[in-house]
Every structure is written in C-alpha cells, then in structure tokens.
Design a protein around this motif. Structure first.
Motif, mmCIF file in Angstrom:
data_model
loop_
_atom_site.group_PDB
_atom_site.id
_atom_site.type_symbol
_atom_site.label_atom_id
_atom_site.label_comp_id
_atom_site.label_asym_id
_atom_site.label_seq_id
_atom_site.Cartn_x
_atom_site.Cartn_y
_atom_site.Cartn_z
ATOM 1 N N ALA A 59 0.829 -1.209 0.000
ATOM 2 C CA ALA A 59 0.000 0.000 0.000
ATOM 3 C C ALA A 59 0.860 1.254 0.000
ATOM 4 O O ALA A 59 0.635 2.189 -0.780
ATOM 5 C CB ALA A 59 -0.930 -0.006 1.207
ATOM 6 N N THR A 60 1.856 1.282 0.870
ATOM 7 C CA THR A 60 2.686 2.489 0.985
ATOM 8 C C THR A 60 3.585 2.685 -0.235
ATOM 9 O O THR A 60 4.102 3.783 -0.460
ATOM 10 C CB THR A 60 3.547 2.434 2.257
ATOM 11 O OG1 THR A 60 4.312 1.217 2.265
ATOM 12 C CG2 THR A 60 2.672 2.481 3.500
ATOM 13 N N LEU A 62 2.579 2.697 -3.242
ATOM 14 C CA LEU A 62 1.832 3.411 -4.268
ATOM 15 C C LEU A 62 2.105 4.906 -4.183
ATOM 16 O O LEU A 62 2.077 5.493 -3.092
ATOM 17 C CB LEU A 62 0.330 3.168 -4.104
ATOM 18 C CG LEU A 62 -0.186 1.750 -4.383
ATOM 19 C CD1 LEU A 62 -1.673 1.671 -4.062
ATOM 20 C CD2 LEU A 62 0.059 1.367 -5.837
ATOM 21 N N VAL A 65 0.095 7.582 -1.744
ATOM 22 C CA VAL A 65 -0.259 7.085 -0.413
ATOM 23 C C VAL A 65 0.693 7.713 0.588
ATOM 24 O O VAL A 65 1.915 7.578 0.464
ATOM 25 C CB VAL A 65 -0.189 5.547 -0.333
ATOM 26 C CG1 VAL A 65 -0.369 5.073 1.107
ATOM 27 C CG2 VAL A 65 -1.256 4.934 -1.228
ATOM 28 N N VAL A 113 -5.789 4.019 5.904
ATOM 29 C CA VAL A 113 -4.913 4.407 4.796
ATOM 30 C C VAL A 113 -5.179 5.869 4.471
ATOM 31 O O VAL A 113 -6.328 6.258 4.244
ATOM 32 C CB VAL A 113 -5.169 3.543 3.550
ATOM 33 C CG1 VAL A 113 -4.271 3.996 2.402
ATOM 34 C CG2 VAL A 113 -4.940 2.070 3.859
ATOM 35 N N ALA A 115 -4.275 8.961 1.858
ATOM 36 C CA ALA A 115 -3.725 9.194 0.526
ATOM 37 C C ALA A 115 -4.225 10.523 -0.017
ATOM 38 O O ALA A 115 -5.040 11.211 0.604
ATOM 39 C CB ALA A 115 -4.108 8.047 -0.409
ATOM 40 N N ALA A 124 -5.714 1.281 -1.984
ATOM 41 C CA ALA A 124 -4.543 0.888 -1.195
ATOM 42 C C ALA A 124 -4.946 0.022 -0.005
ATOM 43 O O ALA A 124 -4.193 -0.875 0.404
ATOM 44 C CB ALA A 124 -3.799 2.131 -0.722
#
Length: 747
Positions: A59-60, A62, A65, A113, A115, A124
């Motif tokens: 996720a991080t 991306l 994000v 999350v 972003a 994400a």
C-alpha cells in the motif's frame, strides 16, 4: 414584559428548506481545504482474536499514499483511562480505535490508509495484508441467555433508570387471575441507516489548532471527546456541524471516523477527511437484540392485578449499554403486584447505542401486545380495557403526571378512525379476498428538559441573530427556534436568523431524547428576556419622556419595536435603539434552567394512541398497512407542519420495525450478512399508504414556560404493537417476533 405570539403554533415552512433542496447546505464531507488528504478505514474480517501480522508495504509503495496507520505506529493519545469520553457513554471503557492488536468484534476498525485521493486510499486498503490468531467468539444472544447479569451503574443511569423495586406478589396473583396473557417477544438487531454517512473533515492549523466538520448530534460532545482523548485545550478544538443528514441516535456518541481523522491530522500536520461507506455504517452501534417475557393478569372486571415483565438485551464485552425496557407497564397501568427485571448478556459485538425511542419502542411492543391479548381474553374492547385501567398518575413512582390527555387521544382517535365499526372477532373482516385487521396501542415517552444556553444579538440593521450550539438532525430546530425568538422579541420572522452547530456558540446538550425543543427553546426565551431588559434600559436613555418611570410590566415588544402597552403612538423601533448606542449590536447570553423543584413532584411524559388497519394476503403471507392514525398529546405544538413530519417519520419507521427491518448475523462468523441498503430492508414508497396525525393540545405549566414536550420519539413507540395487534385481529395469529415476516405468517 410580554411576548406577542404571532408564530407559535403556526405551520411555518422550514427556514433551512431552500438551502437543503438547492444544495446550498453543506454537510461534514463537503467542506474542503487546500491539499486535503483522504483516509479510508480498514476493518477486521474476524470477530475475536489478535492481529498476528499486518503488512502495509504494498500500500505504501503506491505513489500518493501518505501513510498507513495501525496499532503499531499510531501516536499515543491522552485517554487517561477515561471511563466517560463523551456525554452519552455507558458504563465501561469506551472503544479505542487502533489501541492494540486485539480484535473485539467483527468489522472493528484496525487501520487507516491516508492518501491524496479517496479512490487511491480505498484501493490501497485492499493491498494491506493481515493475518490473525482467532479465538472462539459468542455473538448469539439466544444461545447465551444463561450469562445474563444486572447492568453496571454509571452516569447513564440518570436518563436510563433501572426497574423499580417489586411490589406485592406478581407471580402468585397472576396464577390466580381470572384472565391471563403471556408472551415471549424477540426483537432482532437493527442498524441506523441515515442518508448521510459518517464523515469528519479535520482542518489543521499551524500550532495544532483544529477546526473539525463532523457528523454529530452534539458539536460540544465531539469537542469534549477530541480534547479529552488527544489531550488538547478546548480553545484549540472547534467543531462545526451546521447540517446533519439524519442520525436517529447514531451520532449521539462520536464515531471512530472522528478519532481516526484527528489522529491522522495531528500526526501528518495536514487537513484530513475520513468518511465511511454504507457497509462501514454497520461497524458500530445498533439497537440491541432483545428478548422479553410478559405475564399479565386481570380480574373478572378487567382490572389489571399483576404485571410481570422481564427483558434481556445484548451488550459488548467492554461497555454496559442498557435501555429502559420494562419500566413502562406500571407507568401506564396501575397494579398492586408488579415484578420487573432487566439484564444484559455481554457478547463479542460492538456496543449497542441509542436508536429512536431506545428501550421504549422495544418494551411497549411487548406491553401493548400483551394488553391486547388480555383484553381479548376478557372479551373487552381494547380501548375500553385501557379505560378501565386508566390512571392520571404513574403508579410506579406514585407521582401524578404533569398532564395526560390520553383519554382525549382515545376519543378523537376512535372517532376519526371509525373504531366503532370494528368487529372484535379475528378473521371476521375481509376486503377483496384479503383479511382485514384493526389494531391499536398506546405510546409513552419522557418529556425532559436540560439546561442549555442561547445568545440573542440584535444588529443596528434590525436583524436578530440567535445562536446555540445545538443540532438539527432534520427535526426542524432551525425553524422552531426562529419562531420562539421572533415571538420573544416581537419581530418578523424574516428578520430572525437562528444559528447552531458550532462550539463557539453557547453550550447546548446533545440533541436526543426528545428534549431539544424544550431545553434550547427555554434558553432562547431566556436570552430574549435578557435582551428585552437591555433594550428597555437603552430606550429610557434615548426617549426618557416616553419611557420615564416604566417597568418591564408597562411595555411590550411587537412589530420590531418596543412600545408602551395599550398605545400605538408611543413606539420606538428596536433598530433605532441599537443605532443610537453607537454600537453595531446589543446582545444577551442566558441559560434556560429546568424547574427542578417544581418538576420533581410530577412525572412528565408525552402520550399517544395509534390506530392501524392492515390487509393480509394469506396465500403469500404479505402484510399491507393500508392506513394509520397517530393521535399525540405533547403539550403545545410550536409548528404543526414540522411536528407532523416528525410523527410521520416515526410512523414510517414503526412500519419498518414491525415488518421490514432486521440486521442478520451469521453467528458462525460473528459477521453481519446484510450490511447494505440492498439487503437491509426498509419501507419504500409503495409500502406507505394513508397516514394521519392528530395533535391533542395540552395545557402544562409544569414542563416549562413554553408548555412544550418533545415529539421525536412519541411518533414511533406505539406503532409496532398496533400493527402486530391488527395482524392478530386479521389472522388470529399472535406473532411476537419482530419483524413479522411472511414465513411466520404462512407457518
């Protein structure tokens, strides 16, 4: 000083109506800031256990994000082991999002999350990988009734008192009664589903000051929560909530999106918005699953001589949420032998929470259906049976009602509905091949009054700005407070603006319990009287020859002016008084206090009588509510138009509770299976037919000077039992499990 009543009791259009229908009204998720970040909540997929591993690398990685928050990297909060982090907290320890790796219930928030766009944050969140160590869970109330215990005491006990002590010998007298009625009543779990989903937009200012746009029924309560939890000064936390798209109790307590948005904003030193989707609206409080047992007995004349009512509700493992479920029977029906009991079963679920008429809508269903069964056993008309057992005092406390015009509700309701045409025999009435049933029930709800403050500010241009930090969840608060203020100052309502939902405004309690109109209304009246005094003082300086020697009893405020009573020529405009001072405004901030010493000698309630007609198609088990009449006695009605809408809303929801609404949980997984508006059934337009409302006006000088009682809850409490009683009359089947579904009718 007198108040000219030009607007009280008039069906004034909603003053906020134009803003709402044109989109001018802004809700919590519609306030923007430069470089605003978006948060998306990650929910647990198990019901009980611990997070074994949580991997956020994908996720991080991306672009866009900013951060993924979990229990591992969130900053410490103040918490201070607070047991009461908000005004509506039940006994126990409030749920703390991302506090540790423990999973306490399914769909618990376990991550956030953040972003640069909502869509990116949502995507994400799907890349975060989580492994769990699971434990056995228990979410089924019916399978755990043997674990029932008494609720713990706390601050909430003031508003939700436990059952009174037993008197006489209810069990023994029941067994010897000439007529008996018993029942087991099961109410499924229900979830609030307001149109506006929960969202918090946190504006970060240099130095850590926060301006928060929150979906809440009490801006002050959200401010209290944020300041306590994050250890911040109240002056550095401002909460604004000008419009609320429905709440019904779900926004009384701060929900976890507020915590997560503030946490992220303080950590990142950026403005952050966190919004829930419809599925996530099922990840917090709900109306609790409840099972009740009743045993009522009457003598040969139909006089009730035994009342036995027990209830067991669910709660979470970490808080003791309780309701007033069993107290109502002896408040309505006097009896020398009474036994009432209420217990809780802690389960692996989120804490239940208040939902329109909490406890009352549950308890009165069981009570009023049992009373209907008792009247049927005694072969006495349901209204006549209630008249035999009528009382002008609350038998459980021994205190008289401040007012109770329920008899008039019966009279007007039965006449308007045509009750005299009812054939009492079940299955005796038919129409177009369908069974027709007529049923009725009584409703009851508290008429409380809490301290609140308001400010009246009169400008030199003749505009009156009235403010209080209360809320308007669609009830018409903007409108009725403007009406009270316009009358209080003798001004045209076009020159009055009521403002709310901002912690910079005078204090007001959360909007719930049907006490806002009385509480804030009396604060507005107090502020008007305070402003009148200041204006009279200035008028004496400006026109000494006109007002010399006058007292407050010699003048009146009317037509945007102050004048000597009984004259038309000795008049001074209010705007001229302000202008003459050389100031931009004159204001007064005052508190409306309840009359505690006077009120404590009485029980204060609104009452209703609900009449229902149903058609039942036995081949398909379909029930159609063809018409309904709700007759309400609730003091003086400020605005019949907005009041009628409140009662109609309660009637529609009563149909939903009786026939449609239920949260379904698969107890194997402890997971809600219908967490969407596609599978969570509520009435649609085709389900709603002829609904009528009658208000029986009461003269009640005890409740408050305005003689008003709240009506938010009285509209729903008697509806479900009236529908169930009508179904019994139509079919001869007594179905006590809500909602009444076609499979139960066809069985």
């Amino acid at each position: 000083m007198s108040m000219k009543n030009d607007y009280f009791g008039k069906p004034i259009n909603r003053v906020d109506g134009y803003a709402k229908v044109t989109g001018e009204a802004k809700y919590a998720a519609e306030f923007n800031a430069p470089n605003l970040l978006y948060g998306y909540i990650i929910n647990s997929t198990i019901t009980k256990g611990e997070i074994k591993t949580i991997r956020t690398e994908k996720a991080t990685a991306l672009a866009g994000v900013v951060k993924v928050f979990t229990y591992k990297n969130r900053k410490n909060t103040a918490w201070l082991d607070l047991k009461y982090a908000d005004m509506d907290a039940p006994p126990g320890i409030p749920f703390k999002p991302l506090h540790d790796k423990k999973i306490r219930y399914n769909s618990q928030p376990i991550g956030l999350v953040v972003a640069e766009s909502f869509e990116l944050a949502r995507y994400a969140a799907t890349l975060v990988e989580i492994d769990y160590d699971t434990e056995d869970h228990h979410t089924d109330l019916m399978a755990n009734l043997d674990a029932a215990r008494k609720p713990k005491k706390g601050l909430a006990s003031f508003f939700k008192p436990g059952p009174p002590k037993p008197k006489g010998n209810a069990d023994e007298v029941f067994e010897s009664s000439a007529f008996k009625a018993s029942g087991k009543f099961i109410h499924g779990m229900e979830h609030h589903n307001p149109m506006e989903m929960f969202s918090s937009t946190v504006m970060y200012e240099e130095g850590g000051k926060l301006t928060i746009y929150d979906k809440t029924q009490g801006a002050v309560n959200s401010q209290l929560y944020v300041a306590n939890v994050f250890g911040k000064s109240f002056k550095n936390v401002r909460v604004i909530s000008p419009y609320v798209g429905g709440a019904f109790g779900s926004a009384l307590r701060p929900q976890h999106q507020l915590f997560l948005a503030v946490m992220a904003s303080l950590d990142l030193k950026r403005s952050v918005r966190v919004s829930m989707n419809r599925h996530q609206m099922f990840s917090f409080g709900h109306r609790p699953y409840t099972v009740q047992d009743t045993h009522f007995g009457a003598d040969r004349a139909g006089k009730i001589q035994s009342l036995n009512h027990t209830a067991i509700g669910e709660t979470s493992r970490f808080e003791d949420y309780s309701e007033t479920v069993v107290n109502w029977a002896n408040m309505i029906y006097p009896s020398a032998n009474v036994s009432l009991d209420y217990k809780l079963v802690p389960l692996d679920v989120a804490s239940p929470m208040d939902m329109r008429a909490p406890g009352g809508v549950t308890g009165l269903h069981a009570i009023e259906c049992t009373i209907d069964e008792l009247a049927f056993a005694a072969k006495i008309d349901p209204i006549e049976f209630r008249m035999i057992n009528y009382s002008d005092h609350d038998d459980s406390s021994g205190k008289p009602y401040s007012s109770k015009d329920l008899k008039e509700c019966f009279r007007q309701g039965s006449e308007s509905f045509g009750w005299h045409k009812r054939n009492p025999e079940p299955r005796s009435m038919k129409r177009d091949g369908k069974l027709v049933g007529w049923g009725m029930a009584v409703g009851l709800w508290d008429a409380n009054h809490l301290p609140a403050r308001a400010e009246c500010l009169l400008r030199a241009d003749g505009k009156l700005i009235v403010s209080s930090a209360t809320a308007d969840i669609g009830t018409g608060t903007y409108t009725v407070m403007a009406q009270i203020a316009a009358d209080g100052m003798g001004m045209s309502i076009d020159n009055v603006e009521f403002q709310l939902g901002d912690t910079k405004m005078p204090f007001a309690p959360i909007q719930g319990g049907s006490f806002t109109a009385a509480s804030v209304g009396m604060a507005v009246k107090a502020a008007c009287l305070g402003l009148q005094g200041k204006l009279l003082k200035q008028a004496k300086k400006l026109k000494p020859e006109m007002f010399k020697g006058t007292t407050t009893d010699d003048v009146e405020f009317a037509n945007d002016s102050i004048r000597i009573k009984g004259t038309t020529d000795q008049v001074l405009s209010l705007s001229a008084i302000v202008a003459a001072t050389g100031q931009k405004e004159i204001k007064s901030r005052n508190t409306g206090f309840p009359r505690v010493l006077k009120q404590r000698k009485y029980v204060r309630c609104a009452h209703s009588a609900v009449f229902v007609e149903v058609e039942v198609d036995e081949d398909f088990g379909l029930v159609k509510v063809t018409r309904m009449l709700n007759v309400v006695a609730a003091g003086k009605i400020i605005n019949p138009k907005t009041a009628r809408s409140q009662i109609l809303g309660g009637m529609v929801w009563g149909i939903s509770k009786a026939l449609r609404e239920e949260t379904i949980m698969d107890h194997r997984f402890g997971r809600i299976m219908n967490s969407s508006l596609a599978e969570y059934h509520i009435p649609v337009n085709a389900d709603i037919n002829k609904l009528e409302v009658i208000f029986v006006e009461e003269n009640d000088t005890i409740v408050n000077d305005l003689q008003i009682k709240g009506i938010g809850e009285i509209g729903i409490v008697g509806v479900a039992p009236a529908i169930a009683n009508a179904i019994f009359h139509a079919t001869g089947k007594r179905i006590n499990n809500l909602p009444i579904t076609l499979d139960q009718l066809m069985a």
